[in-house]
Enzyme design. Structure first.
Site, PDB file in Angstrom:
ATOM      1  N   SER A   1     -36.143   0.722  12.656  1.00  0.00           N
ATOM      2  CA  SER A   1     -37.727   1.520  12.727  1.00  0.00           C
ATOM      3  C   SER A   1     -38.005   1.230  11.177  1.00  0.00           C
ATOM      4  CB  SER A   1     -37.174   3.146  12.712  1.00  0.00           C
ATOM      5  OG  SER A   1     -36.388   3.495  11.731  1.00  0.00           O
TER       6      SER A   1
ATOM      7  N   GLU B   1     -42.336  -0.505  19.930  1.00  0.00           N
ATOM      8  CA  GLU B   1     -43.111  -1.676  18.977  1.00  0.00           C
ATOM      9  C   GLU B   1     -42.366  -2.861  19.139  1.00  0.00           C
ATOM     10  OE1 GLU B   1     -45.030   0.614  15.226  1.00  0.00           O
ATOM     11  OE2 GLU B   1     -42.748   0.689  15.513  1.00  0.00           O
TER      12      GLU B   1
ATOM     13  N   ASN C   1     -44.445   4.201  11.951  1.00  0.00           N
ATOM     14  CA  ASN C   1     -44.037   4.772  10.679  1.00  0.00           C
ATOM     15  C   ASN C   1     -44.611   4.684   9.325  1.00  0.00           C
ATOM     16  OD1 ASN C   1     -41.979   6.391  11.907  1.00  0.00           O
ATOM     17  ND2 ASN C   1     -40.313   4.400  11.745  1.00  0.00           N
TER      18      ASN C   1
END
Length: 714
Positions: free
Chosen positions: A429, A462, A500
């Site tokens: 992430s 993603e 993020n």
């Protein structure tokens, strides 16, 4: 041949029976675009003059009609309200003329008939449905309701209660349900469809069916007395309003329109529908939801363009079992791609299998899967403690702990045992894909594949492109994500990637609000009212304060000028106090189990002292100020991602936020939200908070757009 066009043909097939066939040239599906509607007008005018015994309406494609051409909506909806009303009345006159033909009509529904396609079916006297077809009126999902007579004809055909459910839920109906509820007259196998339709017409000709009586009922007033009408519509309005919420007005407005025209005959009722439709079409909600649909189409188009380059993924593998690995394994196996789930410890394997079993049991309990199907899915997950079977793996998802050294070691290890053409991906992430690629022998076969938690519920993946990632690696990963039922968005490498990177300025806005004296519970309530599924404090508890602290540090290192804070933030204070959120039942809120064993948040007075340690004097901010201070950093960072080339298009940026972090769909995404305010006005709002730092400073590109009056969409 009675009529021949580019979308419609009409010909007589046997003694006195004609067939109108939809077959839009150059398209894989039939839809009501301007051409089709104009040809339907011409074909109907021809049919009005024919001496026929009956008409069958059908399609020459696998679908019947998927609905209106939504690509034409934006221009149409941008026009004056009176033009929208006139447009709908023009279309409805065509459907009414079909309904009024001087002989019986039947639609042979061979495939999907949605929206305007279903309304076409409703205009004929009878409907025969293939066992492979689906029907429905999904317009509320676009912030509108049926506008080609659906709110008028359907309740008169199947009754108000069923019609309200069809229109306000917007779901697709299978043949057996459509037949049971009276929307179709027969269901037959595809090969019997035309024969069954002709049989109905012949029975009408023989006097066995009174099509005129049925037609008059459909064209007349709704058969409810005033008390029944009030009970049906008023009860429904309350229930539907509770289900839809105040941000989605179309379902309730549809009920109001049906109630208003219940006592009218067809033509007057259609005028009421047209005016109500135009009112909904002019709302910002409709603009946003239509925009989302078009964005989604753009994403699908981009994914399709990559298909020729993609390799086949017949066997996948996930490294690291646990909750995330188990979720990936479950999703892959459920959608038909066998997967090896490897871990270094039996306990990890057990946890991953337990996660997969738990999710499958839920599907069985809800009737969405048979027990034997559950067994098949579980058999598609192969637990492993070694790399023994990895020579047959086409794509690997690395899902070990979020630690660059551990990931680096595992990726190098697996690269040595797989084939040279195997694609490696990392479910990271925050860690740079370029950094993880440095020690790999074949960096061209490596990219990021970031799933969101929980994997089975979150639609976004993603796909992160590194500097050396090949097009084949990207294409294969996108194809695998699609095969898993996910929406992949390709982004370029940077700290936090797309979602993020944008989320943490939002959290930054929250930290600054708390620092300046805001009540975090009020901030949560205001942002939930704005449309977020949960407020920022609650979201941080769900994400986990340890995860937020780690990701925040990555952002601070990557973007120190705007994401590094000179003083301790409330997130850091929570982390130091080991209030990790739902992970250990205490964060901004405390967490208890409800009667169903699910975590519920409760107010925790003990958190007040911790908040006070990082907060100045308490201050009561207005709702408007809270929204602006939360949304401005998020929106500006979205623009930065677009300008920096992290994401290719406004559509992908907005869809990433909606699918990844629950951005309110009715607001369309961050860039569409800026458009709704106006770039110039948005910059003025941001400038009010310039002293809060660079998070609130619009980019030079935004300033230029403000001067020229440009938008991100259209």
């Amino acid at each position: 041949m009675i009529y021949e066009g580019k979308a419609i043909t009409v010909k007589e097939i046997e003694d006195g029976i004609a067939v109108l066939t939809f077959d839009l040239q150059g398209e894989s599906v039939n839809k009501f675009n301007r051409l089709t509607l104009e040809e339907l007008r011409q074909a109907t005018d021809k049919l009005k003059t024919q001496d026929l015994k009956g008409l069958v309406v059908t399609s020459n494609k696998d679908c019947f009609i998927v609905g209106a051409d939504i690509t034409e909506f934006q221009d149409l909806f941008a026009g004056p309200e009176e033009e929208l009303v006139a447009n709908n009345l023009y279309a409805n006159q065509i459907f009414s003329d079909i309904e009024d033909l001087p002989y019986p009509t039947v639609t042979a529904i061979n495939g999907i008939a949605l929206g305007g396609g279903m309304e076409m079916c409703l205009s004929t006297d009878y409907r025969v449905m293939s066992t492979k077809a689906k029907v429905g009126l999904p317009e509320v999902k676009l912030g509108i309701f049926p506008g080609f007579g659906g709110t008028v004809r359907l309740p008169r055909l199947i009754g108000a209660d069923y019609a309200i459910e069809w229109i306000c839920a917007g779901g697709e109906k299978r043949p057996e349900q459509a037949l049971k509820e009276g929307a179709v007259d027969a269901v037959v196998g595809p090969e019997q469809l035309m024969d069954a339709s002709l049989a109905i017409l012949n029975q009408v000709v023989d006097g066995k069916f009174d099509y005129l009586a049925r037609r008059e009922e459909k064209k007349g007033k709704l058969k409810l007395n005033p008390m029944e009408s009030m009970m049906a519509f008023e009860t429904a309005k309350g229930y539907v309003a509770g289900q839809a919420g105040k941000n989605y007005p179309a379902p309730v407005e549809a009920i109001k329109v049906m109630q208003k025209h219940a006592g009218m005959t067809r033509d007057k009722a259609l005028e009421v529908e047209a005016k109500g439709f135009a009112k909904m079409a002019k709302t910002s909600v409709a603009a946003s939801l239509v925009g989302l649909f078009l964005n989604d189409q753009e994403l699908k188009k981009k994914a399709k363009e990559l298909e020729p380059v993609a390799g086949d993924v017949k066997q996948a593998a996930v490294l690291g079992a646990g909750i995330m690995g188990g979720g990936v394994a479950y999703q892959s196996a459920l959608k038909g791609t066998p997967i090896i789930m490897k871990d270094i410890a039996p306990a990890g394997i057990e946890l991953g299998l337990k996660e997969a079993k738990k999710l499958l049991v839920k599907r069985v309990d809800k009737g969405r899967m048979k027990p034997e199907q559950m067994a098949d899915v579980l058999n598609s997950i192969t637990p492993a403690l070694s790399y023994g079977d990895f020579k047959n793996v086409d794509l690997v998802v690395e899902a070990v702990v979020e630690n660059p050294k551990v990931k680096d070691m595992v990726l190098c290890e697996v690269e040595d045992v797989v084939r040279e053409d195997t694609i490696l991906t990392s479910n990271t992430s925050t860690i740079s894909i370029n950094r993880l690629a440095k020690n790999l022998k074949r960096p061209e076969n490596f990219c990021g594949m970031h799933f969101f938690n929980p994997v089975h519920m979150m639609p976004l993946v993603e796909v992160i492109r590194g500097e050396k990632t090949s097009e084949k690696a990207i294409a294969t990963t996108v194809a695998y994500a699609k095969a898993m039922g996910k929406t992949p968005i390709v982004v370029n490498d940077c700290p936090g990637f797309l979602v993020n990177r944008i989320l943490f300025p939002y959290f930054g806005g929250f930290s600054l609000l708390v620092r300046d004296g805001a009540d975090f519970q009020k901030v949560d309530k205001i942002m939930e009212r704005f449309g977020w599924p949960m407020g920022p404090a609650y979201l941080l508890d769900v994400v986990g304060m340890d995860t937020a602290k780690h990701a925040g540090d990555v952002m601070a290192e990557g973007f120190p000028e705007r994401m590094k804070y000179s003083e301790k933030t409330v997130v850091e204070a929570m982390f130091e106090a080991e209030r990790f959120g739902q992970k250990n039942d205490k964060g901004f809120y405390a967490y208890e189990l409800d009667k169903k064993g699910k975590q519920k948040k409760v107010i925790d007075p003990s958190v007040e002292a911790l908040i006070n340690s990082v907060q100045g004097e308490a201050k009561d901010f207005s709702d408007e100020e809270i929204i602006e201070r939360m949304m401005v950093p998020l929106c500006i960072e979205t623009v930065r991602c677009l300008e920096d080339g992290i994401v290719d298009s406004p559509a992908e940026a907005d869809m990433g936020l909606i699918f990844g972090i629950g951005f309110p769909p009715f607001r369309g995404g961050a860039l569409r939200y800026i458009d709704s305010i106006g770039v110039e006005e948005f910059c003025k709002i941001a400038d009010k908070y310039a002293d809060l730092g660079p998070l609130y400073h619009p980019t030079d590109g935004m300033r230029e757009m403000a001067k020229s009056g440009k938008k991100y969409f259209g």
